[in-house]
Write a protein that holds these residues in place. Sequence first.
Motif, mmCIF file in Angstrom:
data_model
loop_
_atom_site.group_PDB
_atom_site.id
_atom_site.type_symbol
_atom_site.label_atom_id
_atom_site.label_comp_id
_atom_site.label_asym_id
_atom_site.label_seq_id
_atom_site.Cartn_x
_atom_site.Cartn_y
_atom_site.Cartn_z
ATOM 1 N N VAL A 74 0.835 -1.196 0.000
ATOM 2 C CA VAL A 74 0.000 0.000 0.000
ATOM 3 C C VAL A 74 0.873 1.251 0.000
ATOM 4 O O VAL A 74 0.630 2.206 -0.747
ATOM 5 C CB VAL A 74 -0.951 0.013 1.215
ATOM 6 N N ALA A 75 1.915 1.240 0.831
ATOM 7 C CA ALA A 75 2.816 2.392 0.891
ATOM 8 C C ALA A 75 3.456 2.654 -0.464
ATOM 9 O O ALA A 75 3.566 3.807 -0.900
ATOM 10 C CB ALA A 75 3.885 2.162 1.959
ATOM 11 N N ALA A 76 3.872 1.588 -1.134
ATOM 12 C CA ALA A 76 4.490 1.742 -2.456
ATOM 13 C C ALA A 76 3.474 2.235 -3.480
ATOM 14 O O ALA A 76 3.800 3.081 -4.336
ATOM 15 C CB ALA A 76 5.098 0.417 -2.902
ATOM 16 N N LEU A 77 2.251 1.726 -3.407
ATOM 17 C CA LEU A 77 1.209 2.148 -4.354
ATOM 18 C C LEU A 77 0.963 3.644 -4.274
ATOM 19 O O LEU A 77 0.794 4.317 -5.294
ATOM 20 C CB LEU A 77 -0.083 1.387 -4.064
ATOM 21 N N LEU A 78 0.946 4.183 -3.059
ATOM 22 C CA LEU A 78 0.660 5.606 -2.850
ATOM 23 C C LEU A 78 1.918 6.461 -2.846
ATOM 24 O O LEU A 78 1.833 7.689 -2.757
ATOM 25 C CB LEU A 78 -0.068 5.804 -1.520
ATOM 26 N N ASN A 79 3.087 5.828 -2.933
ATOM 27 C CA ASN A 79 4.377 6.508 -2.770
ATOM 28 C C ASN A 79 4.443 7.233 -1.430
ATOM 29 O O ASN A 79 4.879 8.385 -1.331
ATOM 30 C CB ASN A 79 4.656 7.493 -3.913
ATOM 31 N N ALA A 80 4.021 6.533 -0.380
ATOM 32 C CA ALA A 80 4.168 7.058 0.974
ATOM 33 C C ALA A 80 5.639 6.995 1.370
ATOM 34 O O ALA A 80 6.405 6.176 0.857
ATOM 35 C CB ALA A 80 3.322 6.253 1.949
ATOM 36 N N GLY A 81 6.030 7.853 2.290
ATOM 37 C CA GLY A 81 7.422 7.884 2.701
ATOM 38 C C GLY A 81 7.853 6.649 3.463
ATOM 39 O O GLY A 81 9.009 6.234 3.396
ATOM 40 N N ALA A 82 6.914 6.029 4.202
ATOM 41 C CA ALA A 82 7.240 4.859 5.005
ATOM 42 C C ALA A 82 5.971 4.056 5.244
ATOM 43 O O ALA A 82 4.859 4.601 5.271
ATOM 44 C CB ALA A 82 7.846 5.280 6.343
ATOM 45 N N ALA A 83 6.126 2.753 5.455
ATOM 46 C CA ALA A 83 4.980 1.880 5.683
ATOM 47 C C ALA A 83 4.246 2.239 6.967
ATOM 48 O O ALA A 83 3.032 2.019 7.073
ATOM 49 C CB ALA A 83 5.424 0.420 5.721
ATOM 50 N N GLU A 84 4.945 2.789 7.955
ATOM 51 C CA GLU A 84 4.306 3.140 9.218
ATOM 52 C C GLU A 84 3.278 4.253 9.058
ATOM 53 O O GLU A 84 2.481 4.503 9.970
ATOM 54 C CB GLU A 84 5.361 3.552 10.238
ATOM 55 N N GLN A 85 3.269 4.921 7.903
ATOM 56 C CA GLN A 85 2.279 5.958 7.644
ATOM 57 C C GLN A 85 0.968 5.394 7.106
ATOM 58 O O GLN A 85 0.034 6.153 6.838
ATOM 59 C CB GLN A 85 2.836 6.972 6.638
ATOM 60 N N ILE A 86 0.893 4.073 6.962
ATOM 61 C CA ILE A 86 -0.298 3.405 6.458
ATOM 62 C C ILE A 86 -1.015 2.706 7.602
ATOM 63 O O ILE A 86 -0.451 1.832 8.262
ATOM 64 C CB ILE A 86 0.055 2.377 5.368
ATOM 65 N N ILE A 87 -2.259 3.100 7.836
ATOM 66 C CA ILE A 87 -3.091 2.477 8.860
ATOM 67 C C ILE A 87 -4.167 1.666 8.154
ATOM 68 O O ILE A 87 -4.917 2.197 7.323
ATOM 69 C CB ILE A 87 -3.754 3.543 9.747
ATOM 70 N N PHE A 88 -4.257 0.381 8.473
ATOM 71 C CA PHE A 88 -5.326 -0.425 7.907
ATOM 72 C C PHE A 88 -6.639 -0.125 8.638
ATOM 73 O O PHE A 88 -6.689 -0.048 9.867
ATOM 74 C CB PHE A 88 -5.002 -1.914 7.995
#
Length: 408
Positions: A74-88
């Motif tokens: 998900v982080a890669a799909l959105l180009n988030a800076g880090a996976a920890e910025q993704i909350i399921f």
Amino acid sequence: MNINAIREQFPILHQEVNGHPLVYLDSAASSQKPRSVIDAVKRYYELDNANVHRGVHTLGSRATDAYEGAREKVAALLNAGAAEQIIFTRGTTTALNLVASSYARTVCGDGDEIVITPMEHHSNLIPWQQAAKATGATLKYIPLQPDGTISIEDAEKTITPQTKVVAVTYVSNVLGVVNPIKELAQIAHRNGAVMVVDGAQSTPHMKVDVQDLDVDFYAFSGHKMCGPTGIGALYGKKKLLEGMEPIEYGGEMIDFVDLYESTWKDIPYRFEGGTPIIAGAVGLGAAIDFLNEIGMDNIDKHEKHLAAYAYEKLSAMEGIELYGPKTNRVGLVTFNLEDVHPHDVATVLDSKGIAVRAGHHCCQPLMRWLNVSATARASFYVYNTEEDIDRLADALIQTKEFFGHAIG
């Protein structure tokens, strides 16, 4: 892009409905699932089913790896800076409610403003209504242009230094319009506000780069992008997430619990209390793999072609009204047949094996702006073809003739 090969991967499409081959034109409500997603969920339950982040046994480790691997995707799909910025989360609705409850209710007060638009889905409208009522903030709306778009000039007039939150859908689920999110984020930030984006209708259909857009929060659902129901995600800027309190309490989200005080884990886990939606995350990860294999740019191009084709085809028909801009739209057309209720239209189309949506689409204020009670909507995805739209157009002509004779 081989559409026939893509269609072969969706088992549900290969059936008849009411004696006709199924034409599924309701992907804006929920997309169909490819075999790879179905198999991924099945494989998890058959081989890896265990709770995550807790057990040290092999199944627990495999489940945790799959769950956290999905977060990375998900982080890669959105180009988030880090996976920890993704909350399921359970989906877009839960994600937006989390921001409205945990963030907005702590930063807003009397004299502050929350800015949205009249085209918002109820999931990106009601949470802000409630946040405004709870804090004394004023809820304001960027007005719509006659074609349903918003102008930068109106946005600049509406967003002020008193604005604390700007929350706008990237793509309207009724009008199909693509909003200028990057420019809106710039205006919001110049005035000291955060930018919240409802990405439910954009994430499945186009490349999204949250860092380039410079949005503060971004929410989406998995079931609209070939993933399972009941799973979605919230992206947030790290500093903002770290300053937010959880709104659900229980197992797994805690760091230390005493009889009278508790402390929370770091992000994202403080927002994922209880047993998470593990199988859903696994399925969402598989859906992202599927979409990436096709290419988001290819999907975007294909859907814009279908939208233009459908708009031209339907606009040439007499007695039909289309809503939203002719260009700058994603793959859907919303319409009404003259003197025929959209529910009747949808019922007749269903009798011919064509699935469309009819109703207010969880956008009652927008329906009132359009001066209608409801509309019909045909929405397209990667598995749809021009032939699907041809069948829709032919069926609409027959529907019009049928009701015309009935009325006459």
